[in-house]
Design an enzyme around this catalytic site. Structure first.
Site, PDB file in Angstrom:
ATOM      1  N   HIS A 187       0.814  -1.228   0.000  1.00  0.00           N
ATOM      2  CA  HIS A 187       0.000   0.000   0.000  1.00  0.00           C
ATOM      3  C   HIS A 187       0.840   1.268   0.000  1.00  0.00           C
ATOM      4  CE1 HIS A 187      -3.868   2.159   0.972  1.00  0.00           C
ATOM      5  NE2 HIS A 187      -4.335   1.108   0.307  1.00  0.00           N
ATOM      6  N   HIS A 287      -6.380  -2.598 -11.277  1.00  0.00           N
ATOM      7  CA  HIS A 287      -6.793  -2.131  -9.957  1.00  0.00           C
ATOM      8  C   HIS A 287      -8.251  -1.699 -10.034  1.00  0.00           C
ATOM      9  CE1 HIS A 287      -6.938   1.226  -6.869  1.00  0.00           C
ATOM     10  NE2 HIS A 287      -6.375   0.279  -6.153  1.00  0.00           N
TER      11      HIS A 287
END
Length: 384
Positions: A187, A287
């Site tokens: 992340h 994504h």
């Protein structure tokens, strides 16, 4: 000549922005231009692009429209502009597919597969006990999962922090066995030295990939990280054009790219990025922790892309507390998952029908989502 005559934007829960484009023959196309937490800003960019370049223009020349929106401004690229272009591009492809009575992927060369594998998120922003959730997800039919690796990390953190991350992955692996893939998302919370340590420590539990091991502004560190692990490296959700991806292709350090169909210029641009990736033997895994229009756009590109590996989707993700992906669809079975896959749709355009009445009702609500601001123990800002 069928012209673009009108558009509407809808800010809707949980954190999405939908675009409705209408043409002179009554055709309607939908797009999802959004930067999570920056919906007002993207909305202004969409309005500026449509009002200045597209209203009154013929709908058909999508490539020319894309180039006009991208190149006619002196300043270009970045999350806001590229996300605005992405949503408009999705809507134009939706209209074109409906005009030809064909799914978008048929207009891009035809299907390379009948279905695409999907993965399911487990856990939340701060990973905790996820083994039971992983087991339930596998029992629901998914063969691939993704989880966050850590909470916020110091630039050089202590061994206990690494041990906690390893322990969580070990418990998930023990719960689901070796036939299930587990993606581990760093992340962008992790600095280069910690990324190397974490990758080495997690390697015995064989993640499907480690995602965004460093922030994209530190992509020059990826070859060094790759040299420390055999785990495939994935990145790309915060990269917005083929020019952003060029450096990582040339470095040879990345195995899976993750452009976002609502951030990286839409269907037109991501199809080009995917073609570049194929030339470098790099897989595509778009994504998509977003809504149904973004997901439908992803599936259209997945369908006609030989190097597509797997698709992210946000059903039951921790962000979707008030409204979920399927709620905005007239027919939610289009995203019915079976054996960890979703079938490639055969309906025209993006392959979905948006429940416009529900969208309008939800748009009456106040939506003001922003990601949390995290701080370290000393008060300094931490990456979320």
């Amino acid at each position: 000549m069928n012209q673009i005559i009108d558009y509407e934007l809808f800010e809707i829960p949980p954190r999405w922005l939908f675009l409705r484009v209408e043409t002179s023959d009554g055709s309607v196309g939908w797009g999802e231009p959004i930067v999570e937490g920056r919906s007002h800003t993207v909305r202004a960019a969409v309005e500026e692009l449509l009002n200045n370049y597209l209203i009154g223009e013929p709908v058909d020349p999508i490539e020319d429209h894309w180039q006009t929106m991208y190149r006619s401004g002196f300043y270009r690229g970045g999350p806001i502009l590229m996300s605005a272009i992405a949503g408009i591009d999705q809507a134009l492809w939706d209209i074109k597919g409906k005009q030809f009575g064909a799914p978008v992927y048929e207009l891009l060369g035809g299907a390379a597969r009948q279905r695409i594998r999907v993965y399911q998120w487990i856990g939340g922003d701060r990973p905790s006990e996820v083994a039971d959730e992983a087991k339930q997800t596998v029992e629901a039919g998914f063969s691939a999962l993704k989880m966050n690796a850590t909470e916020e990390l110091e630039r050089v953190d202590d061994p206990a922090t690494v041990e906690d991350a390893v322990d969580r992955l070990r418990k998930v692996r023990d719960a689901v066995g070796s036939s299930i893939d587990i993606g581990v998302d760093f992340h962008g919370r992790v600095t280069k030295p910690m990324a190397k340590r974490l990758a080495k420590a997690l390697e015995p539990y064989e993640p499907m990939f480690i995602e965004e091991p460093v922030l994209p502004e530190h992509n020059d560190a990826l070859p060094d990280i790759a040299a420390h692990t055999t785990i495939p490296i994935a990145t790309g959700e915060r990269m917005y054009s083929r020019w952003d991806f060029k450096e990582i292709f040339e470095s040879g350090a990345v195995d899976v790219i993750q452009p976002d169909l609502s951030h990286a210029g839409g269907i037109t641009e991501v199809k080009k990025i995917a073609g570049m990736a194929e030339a470098y033997d790099v897989a595509l895994a778009p994504h998509c922790p977003l809504g149904p229009i973004a997901l439908a756009s992803c599936v259209q590109v997945d369908a006609c892309t030989p190097n597509a590996l797997i698709q992210e989707q946000s059903l039951n993700i921790h962000y979707n507390e008030t409204t979920d992906v399927l709620d905005y669809l007239e027919d939610p079975t289009v995203f019915e998952y079976e054996d960890g896959y979703v079938s490639i749709p055969d309906s025209p355009g993006l392959g979905i029908d948006i429940d416009e009445e529900y969208v309008r009702k939800q748009a009456e609500k106040t939506v003001n989502w922003h990601n949390p601001t995290w701080r370290h123990e000393d008060g300094s800002i931490a990456e979320w």
